[in-house]
Design a protein around this motif. Structure first.
Motif, PDB file in Angstrom:
ATOM      1  N   ARG A  19      26.228  33.581  10.452  1.00 22.21           N
ATOM      2  CA  ARG A  19      25.495  33.110   9.127  1.00 22.21           C
ATOM      3  C   ARG A  19      26.263  32.420   8.207  1.00 22.21           C
ATOM      4  N   GLY A  25      19.219  31.200  -0.009  1.00 17.52           N
ATOM      5  CA  GLY A  25      18.005  32.277   0.050  1.00 17.52           C
ATOM      6  C   GLY A  25      17.680  32.950   1.582  1.00 17.52           C
ATOM      7  N   GLN A  26      16.479  32.969   1.710  1.00 15.79           N
ATOM      8  CA  GLN A  26      16.034  33.954   2.944  1.00 15.79           C
ATOM      9  C   GLN A  26      16.589  33.113   4.251  1.00 15.79           C
ATOM     10  N   ASN A  27      16.643  31.780   4.302  1.00 17.19           N
ATOM     11  CA  ASN A  27      17.253  31.205   5.443  1.00 17.19           C
ATOM     12  C   ASN A  27      18.441  31.459   5.637  1.00 17.19           C
ATOM     13  N   ASN A  29      20.261  34.059   5.008  1.00 20.29           N
ATOM     14  CA  ASN A  29      20.538  35.428   4.887  1.00 20.29           C
ATOM     15  C   ASN A  29      19.921  36.144   6.255  1.00 20.29           C
ATOM     16  N   LYS A  30      18.838  35.459   6.883  1.00 22.79           N
ATOM     17  CA  LYS A  30      18.425  35.758   8.247  1.00 22.79           C
ATOM     18  C   LYS A  30      18.839  35.056   9.321  1.00 22.79           C
ATOM     19  N   ARG A  76      20.973  22.823   7.794  1.00 19.37           N
ATOM     20  CA  ARG A  76      20.125  23.855   7.940  1.00 19.37           C
ATOM     21  C   ARG A  76      19.904  24.161   9.292  1.00 19.37           C
TER      22      ARG A  76
END
Length: 135
Positions: A19, A25-27, A29-30, A76
């Motif tokens: 990670r 943000g969310q991207n 974190n997961k 990304r």
């Protein structure tokens, strides 16, 4: 004649997805979009002289066992981070591929010696004039 740097064989690279750190943000974190590249320099197919210069470099990313570790988390997607890490590894190999130029000792020119002595005498004069005033 130009020397070409040896290409890094992608099969010798070990990858692990992790990670990414930082904002996102969310991207972030997961999704495991960041990658760790591990390249074992002694076991690689690089020429011996390139291996020696790589291992002798003072790069903090090279472990004591001779494994180069790069982390790529700029992009990304995992694929883009893999490509980025591989390009950075190739850039490191390219930087040490050419043998260092031999330094030949030279003597200072006559003019540079005279300029140096002139500067020293001017400085000496300035310091002498700062002394106590005598009649």
């Amino acid at each position: 004649m130009t020397l070409r740097a040896p290409r890094v064989d992608e099969r010798e690279v070990q990858w692990s997805a992790i990670r990414a750190q930082g904002a996102g943000g969310q991207n972030v974190n997961k999704v495991s979009s960041a990658v760790h590249l591990r390249y074992d320099i002694p076991a690689s197919s690089l020429p011996d002289d390139v291996k020696q210069r790589l291992l002798a470099s003072s790069d903090s990313r090279i472990t004591s066992a001779g494994v180069l570790v790069l982390k790529a988390q700029q992009h990304r997607t995992q694929e883009m981070n893999r490509a980025d890490a591989l390009a950075r590894l190739q850039a490191i190999v390219d930087a040490v591929a050419a043998p260092p130029r031999v330094r030949r000792a030279t003597k200072p020119t006559y003019g540079s010696q005279q300029r140096r002595l002139q500067g020293k005498s001017q400085r000496s004069e300035v310091k002498r004039l700062r002394g106590a005033v005598r009649d």
